[in-house]
Design a protein around this motif. Structure first.
Motif, PDB file in Angstrom:
ATOM      1  N   GLU A  32       0.834  -1.207   0.000  1.00 11.14           N
ATOM      2  CA  GLU A  32       0.000   0.000   0.000  1.00 11.14           C
ATOM      3  C   GLU A  32       0.868   1.257   0.000  1.00 11.14           C
ATOM      4  O   GLU A  32       0.565   2.232  -0.683  1.00 11.14           O
ATOM      5  CB  GLU A  32      -0.939  -0.009   1.208  1.00 11.14           C
ATOM      6  CG  GLU A  32      -1.923   1.114   1.232  1.00 11.14           C
ATOM      7  CD  GLU A  32      -2.942   1.103   0.093  1.00 11.14           C
ATOM      8  OE1 GLU A  32      -3.587   2.138  -0.111  1.00 11.14           O
ATOM      9  OE2 GLU A  32      -3.095   0.074  -0.589  1.00 11.14           O
ATOM     10  N   LEU A  36       0.858   4.196  -2.895  1.00  8.71           N
ATOM     11  CA  LEU A  36       0.709   5.622  -2.598  1.00  8.71           C
ATOM     12  C   LEU A  36       1.926   6.420  -3.065  1.00  8.71           C
ATOM     13  O   LEU A  36       1.791   7.541  -3.551  1.00  8.71           O
ATOM     14  CB  LEU A  36       0.477   5.832  -1.102  1.00  8.71           C
ATOM     15  CG  LEU A  36      -0.890   5.425  -0.573  1.00  8.71           C
ATOM     16  CD1 LEU A  36      -0.921   5.523   0.953  1.00  8.71           C
ATOM     17  CD2 LEU A  36      -1.993   6.257  -1.190  1.00  8.71           C
ATOM     18  N   GLU A  39       1.649   7.063  -6.771  1.00  9.29           N
ATOM     19  CA  GLU A  39       0.689   8.148  -7.025  1.00  9.29           C
ATOM     20  C   GLU A  39       1.308   9.498  -6.693  1.00  9.29           C
ATOM     21  O   GLU A  39       1.186  10.453  -7.462  1.00  9.29           O
ATOM     22  CB  GLU A  39      -0.563   7.953  -6.173  1.00  9.29           C
ATOM     23  CG  GLU A  39      -1.434   6.806  -6.561  1.00  9.29           C
ATOM     24  CD  GLU A  39      -2.611   6.632  -5.613  1.00  9.29           C
ATOM     25  OE1 GLU A  39      -2.880   7.532  -4.783  1.00  9.29           O
ATOM     26  OE2 GLU A  39      -3.267   5.585  -5.692  1.00  9.29           O
ATOM     27  N   TYR A  64      -1.975  13.313   0.936  1.00  8.21           N
ATOM     28  CA  TYR A  64      -1.062  12.169   0.987  1.00  8.21           C
ATOM     29  C   TYR A  64      -0.390  12.068   2.341  1.00  8.21           C
ATOM     30  O   TYR A  64      -0.166  10.969   2.847  1.00  8.21           O
ATOM     31  CB  TYR A  64      -0.020  12.234  -0.137  1.00  8.21           C
ATOM     32  CG  TYR A  64      -0.566  11.704  -1.427  1.00  8.21           C
ATOM     33  CD1 TYR A  64      -0.578  10.341  -1.683  1.00  8.21           C
ATOM     34  CD2 TYR A  64      -1.097  12.559  -2.381  1.00  8.21           C
ATOM     35  CE1 TYR A  64      -1.103   9.843  -2.856  1.00  8.21           C
ATOM     36  CE2 TYR A  64      -1.623  12.067  -3.563  1.00  8.21           C
ATOM     37  CZ  TYR A  64      -1.630  10.708  -3.791  1.00  8.21           C
ATOM     38  OH  TYR A  64      -2.159  10.212  -4.955  1.00  8.21           O
ATOM     39  N   LYS A  67      -2.829  10.300   4.380  1.00  6.71           N
ATOM     40  CA  LYS A  67      -2.937   8.886   3.985  1.00  6.71           C
ATOM     41  C   LYS A  67      -1.775   8.078   4.557  1.00  6.71           C
ATOM     42  O   LYS A  67      -1.974   6.980   5.090  1.00  6.71           O
ATOM     43  CB  LYS A  67      -2.957   8.755   2.461  1.00  6.71           C
ATOM     44  CG  LYS A  67      -4.227   9.233   1.819  1.00  6.71           C
ATOM     45  CD  LYS A  67      -4.124   9.130   0.299  1.00  6.71           C
ATOM     46  CE  LYS A  67      -5.330   9.727  -0.387  1.00  6.71           C
ATOM     47  NZ  LYS A  67      -5.249   9.616  -1.856  1.00  6.71           N
TER      48      LYS A  67
END
Length: 77
Positions: A32, A36, A39, A64, A67
């Protein structure tokens, strides 16, 4: 904001190090984090070639941060 080739390797190392510590307790955190980071890398490159950073880009980058914090928090979920 720095150059993507300088900032992103630093972030990748730090975040993946933290993910490795949690991997056993929170599933596959490393995958994960990698997703991220990919991205974020795309967004960071877009921002770095812009003449001016927009408010929306700043807000997206800050999302972000949230996140990653949520993903790597040490609290049990």
């Amino acid at each position: 904001m720095g150059r993507p080739f300088e900032v992103l390797p630093f972030l990748r190392g730090k975040l993946l190090s933290e993910a490795a510590k949690l991997n056993g307790s929170k599933g596959n955190v490393q995958l994960e984090v990698e997703r991220l980071l990919k991205e974020l890398e795309g967004l960071y490159k877009e921002v770095s070639i812009s003449n001016k950073i927009s408010e929306e880009q700043i807000e997206e980058i800050l999302k972000y941060k949230e996140k990653f914090f949520n993903l790597l928090s040490f609290e049990e979920q």
